[in-house]
Scaffold this motif. Sequence first.
Motif, PDB file in Angstrom:
ATOM      1  N   ARG A 136      43.689  28.894  35.636  1.00 34.36           N
ATOM      2  CA  ARG A 136      43.458  29.526  36.935  1.00 34.36           C
ATOM      3  C   ARG A 136      44.338  30.755  37.117  1.00 34.36           C
ATOM      4  O   ARG A 136      43.896  31.790  37.624  1.00 34.36           O
TER       5      ARG A 136
ATOM      6  N   THR B 254      41.569  33.161  39.360  1.00 28.61           N
ATOM      7  CA  THR B 254      40.641  32.515  40.279  1.00 28.61           C
ATOM      8  C   THR B 254      40.783  31.005  40.178  1.00 28.61           C
ATOM      9  O   THR B 254      41.113  30.482  39.120  1.00 28.61           O
TER      10      THR B 254
ATOM     11  N   LYS C 160      38.154  29.092  41.187  1.00 30.78           N
ATOM     12  CA  LYS C 160      36.783  28.659  40.922  1.00 30.78           C
ATOM     13  C   LYS C 160      36.057  29.795  40.227  1.00 30.78           C
ATOM     14  O   LYS C 160      35.764  30.820  40.839  1.00 30.78           O
ATOM     15  N   PRO C 161      35.760  29.635  38.938  1.00 33.50           N
ATOM     16  CA  PRO C 161      35.087  30.718  38.219  1.00 33.50           C
ATOM     17  C   PRO C 161      33.627  30.865  38.653  1.00 33.50           C
ATOM     18  O   PRO C 161      33.025  29.930  39.187  1.00 33.50           O
ATOM     19  N   SER C 162      33.074  32.021  38.397  1.00 37.80           N
ATOM     20  CA  SER C 162      31.653  32.243  38.665  1.00 37.80           C
ATOM     21  C   SER C 162      30.835  31.410  37.686  1.00 37.80           C
ATOM     22  O   SER C 162      31.345  30.940  36.665  1.00 37.80           O
ATOM     23  N   LYS C 163      29.568  31.242  37.984  1.00 34.24           N
ATOM     24  CA  LYS C 163      28.694  30.488  37.080  1.00 34.24           C
ATOM     25  C   LYS C 163      28.671  31.121  35.696  1.00 34.24           C
ATOM     26  O   LYS C 163      28.609  30.417  34.691  1.00 34.24           O
ATOM     27  N   ALA C 164      28.728  32.436  35.646  1.00 37.85           N
ATOM     28  CA  ALA C 164      28.709  33.145  34.365  1.00 37.85           C
ATOM     29  C   ALA C 164      29.955  32.845  33.533  1.00 37.85           C
ATOM     30  O   ALA C 164      29.909  32.902  32.300  1.00 37.85           O
ATOM     31  N   ASN C 165      31.064  32.517  34.181  1.00 40.32           N
ATOM     32  CA  ASN C 165      32.321  32.274  33.474  1.00 40.32           C
ATOM     33  C   ASN C 165      32.692  30.799  33.377  1.00 40.32           C
ATOM     34  O   ASN C 165      33.717  30.460  32.783  1.00 40.32           O
ATOM     35  N   GLN C 166      31.905  29.914  33.965  1.00 40.17           N
ATOM     36  CA  GLN C 166      32.269  28.494  34.027  1.00 40.17           C
ATOM     37  C   GLN C 166      32.484  27.887  32.646  1.00 40.17           C
ATOM     38  O   GLN C 166      33.448  27.167  32.425  1.00 40.17           O
TER      39      GLN C 166
END
Length: 94
Positions: free
Chosen positions: A29, A34, A36-42
Amino acid sequence: MCRSIHTLHNFEPAATSEEVHAAALQFVRKIAGTTKPSKANQDAFDRAVHEIEHITQHLLHDLVATVPPKNREEEAEKARARAVRSGRYAAPAA
């Protein structure tokens, strides 16, 4: 360093897998900037947490201590006392 990442080496009882995971998560983190990562980075985020958790377990297993292990409760009490002295937190009500 992140305040929520704590020393895990040379404690009795030894660090749990949950503590190692929490430290790895906090590290990723911090690096990613962040919580909570974006869906693209999850996927990349989750993979990094897993890999850091894995290598941390190996590190803790391989480290050699030359002093007796610290007691978790005693160390937690010392940390609470330091926090009160520094004014970070108010003293607990009796």
